[in-house]
Design an enzyme around this catalytic site. Sequence first.
Site, PDB file in Angstrom:
ATOM      1  N   TYR A  54       0.826  -1.210   0.000  1.00  0.00           N
ATOM      2  CA  TYR A  54       0.000   0.000   0.000  1.00  0.00           C
ATOM      3  C   TYR A  54       0.856   1.254   0.000  1.00  0.00           C
ATOM      4  O   TYR A  54       1.958   1.245   0.536  1.00  0.00           O
ATOM      5  CB  TYR A  54      -0.887   0.013   1.249  1.00  0.00           C
ATOM      6  CG  TYR A  54      -2.054  -0.930   1.215  1.00  0.00           C
ATOM      7  CD1 TYR A  54      -2.337  -1.708   0.093  1.00  0.00           C
ATOM      8  CD2 TYR A  54      -2.877  -1.085   2.331  1.00  0.00           C
ATOM      9  CE1 TYR A  54      -3.415  -2.578   0.082  1.00  0.00           C
ATOM     10  CE2 TYR A  54      -3.961  -1.954   2.330  1.00  0.00           C
ATOM     11  CZ  TYR A  54      -4.221  -2.698   1.207  1.00  0.00           C
ATOM     12  OH  TYR A  54      -5.286  -3.560   1.204  1.00  0.00           O
ATOM     13  N   LEU A 248     -18.238  -1.020  -0.316  1.00  0.00           N
ATOM     14  CA  LEU A 248     -18.857  -0.071  -1.245  1.00  0.00           C
ATOM     15  C   LEU A 248     -18.397  -0.318  -2.682  1.00  0.00           C
ATOM     16  O   LEU A 248     -18.633   0.507  -3.568  1.00  0.00           O
ATOM     17  CB  LEU A 248     -18.531   1.376  -0.847  1.00  0.00           C
ATOM     18  CG  LEU A 248     -19.247   1.906   0.398  1.00  0.00           C
ATOM     19  CD1 LEU A 248     -18.768   3.314   0.730  1.00  0.00           C
ATOM     20  CD2 LEU A 248     -20.759   1.907   0.198  1.00  0.00           C
ATOM     21  N   GLY A 251     -16.397   2.288  -4.147  1.00  0.00           N
ATOM     22  CA  GLY A 251     -17.135   3.542  -4.145  1.00  0.00           C
ATOM     23  C   GLY A 251     -18.318   3.556  -5.086  1.00  0.00           C
ATOM     24  O   GLY A 251     -19.160   4.457  -5.038  1.00  0.00           O
ATOM     25  N   LEU A 253     -20.991   1.748  -5.081  1.00  0.00           N
ATOM     26  CA  LEU A 253     -22.274   1.639  -4.384  1.00  0.00           C
ATOM     27  C   LEU A 253     -22.678   2.924  -3.645  1.00  0.00           C
ATOM     28  O   LEU A 253     -23.813   3.026  -3.174  1.00  0.00           O
ATOM     29  CB  LEU A 253     -22.247   0.460  -3.410  1.00  0.00           C
ATOM     30  CG  LEU A 253     -22.419  -0.913  -4.075  1.00  0.00           C
ATOM     31  CD1 LEU A 253     -22.004  -2.029  -3.130  1.00  0.00           C
ATOM     32  CD2 LEU A 253     -23.864  -1.101  -4.525  1.00  0.00           C
ATOM     33  N   GLY A 255     -22.994   5.603  -5.170  1.00  0.00           N
ATOM     34  CA  GLY A 255     -23.758   6.329  -6.173  1.00  0.00           C
ATOM     35  C   GLY A 255     -23.033   7.518  -6.770  1.00  0.00           C
ATOM     36  O   GLY A 255     -23.550   8.175  -7.673  1.00  0.00           O
ATOM     37  N   LYS A 256     -21.807   7.789  -6.322  1.00  0.00           N
ATOM     38  CA  LYS A 256     -21.123   9.004  -6.783  1.00  0.00           C
ATOM     39  C   LYS A 256     -20.741   8.952  -8.254  1.00  0.00           C
ATOM     40  O   LYS A 256     -20.629  10.002  -8.912  1.00  0.00           O
ATOM     41  CB  LYS A 256     -19.890   9.285  -5.930  1.00  0.00           C
ATOM     42  CG  LYS A 256     -18.779   8.236  -6.006  1.00  0.00           C
ATOM     43  CD  LYS A 256     -17.654   8.604  -5.054  1.00  0.00           C
ATOM     44  CE  LYS A 256     -16.534   7.569  -5.065  1.00  0.00           C
ATOM     45  NZ  LYS A 256     -15.474   7.909  -4.095  1.00  0.00           N
TER      46      LYS A 256
END
Length: 364
Positions: A54, A248, A251, A253, A255-256
């Site tokens: 990472y 998510l 991301g 999920l 909705g962005k």
Amino acid sequence: MDYCRLGDSSLVVSKVCMGTMTFGRQNTLEEGVEQLNLAFDSYGINFIDTAEMYPVPTQPETAGTTDKIVAEFLKGRKREDVILATKVAGTSSRINWLRGEKEEMCKLNKEQIEYSIEASLERLGTSYIDLLQIHWPDRYVGGLFGQPDYDIDSENDPGVDSSFEEQLGALNEAVKAGKVKYVGLSNETPFGVMAMCQLAKQYPDLYPKIVSIQNSYSLIVRKDYEAGLTEVCSPRNMNVGLLAYSPLAGGILSGKYAKEKVDEKARLNLFPGFMERYKDSQVEKAVAEYANIAEKHGLTPTQLALAWCYHRSNVASSIIGATSIVQLEENLKAFDVVLEDEVMKEIEDVYKIYTDPTKAYKNK
């Protein structure tokens, strides 16, 4: 916050775990420490997950930066108050910057596992790791990171892979030396979990018991885990706790990405090709259906997706990530949302139609 015992271990972890894979690229040191302080001090989190590679997408210039940010956070804490999980990278022909000056491709042989552990301890500024996970299998597996499902014709020579015995043997030495408390897996299959658990059961002095599995799990990535791993990892069987990552789905999920104007700094836009499987048209349709359910019941898409994952009986802890304090607080507050039976039924109705919406991408 609620807590649970992780598999067969003595670790009692918060039901929400702080993911850190944006720290060092999308988040600065100061922002990362601020997020961790907020989660621990205001929301009762006691669990952090990092990895030697990472932040992601991984690259030689930044690999290991995340650990240094976590180390900065740890300086202000009693070490025993933090449950720290990290990961050793599996085999990869393209990643050759994690094993020092030798520039070797990543493998899970004894020498490289030992090197990885020592390097992680140094970066993290600690004498032990609570949970060390194998980041992905050291063998051919189907469906990994959006790839096609398992194909017998694509099997490679098993002799080139590090054996389960070699991997577990190296991990056992680290446990006995006090450098690692417990071991887990990530992106693993029912076969891998069963094989490793059986070795530990048959030779308890030689191999440590797997206590956790960190796999992708969300409203749009359910089938692979639920169809086989749920039974294997059940407390009455192997008792391996699920650490659900990407609840998510990168991301999606939230909705962005469905908005007319999408932030160019949003992860899937910032890194073209990264998590490409989540941009398939079937995924978009499924996400739209779940967003409709959320709106109907006065919830945000994020609340719906996270509340669903947080309170699943097969999930020990859900790993969340955020690039801003605003996002993080919405994610953490979603733990207090409990979905009603009507909402759960509507979710299941959508799932019957979009059982595996990333499949269209995986089998192209």
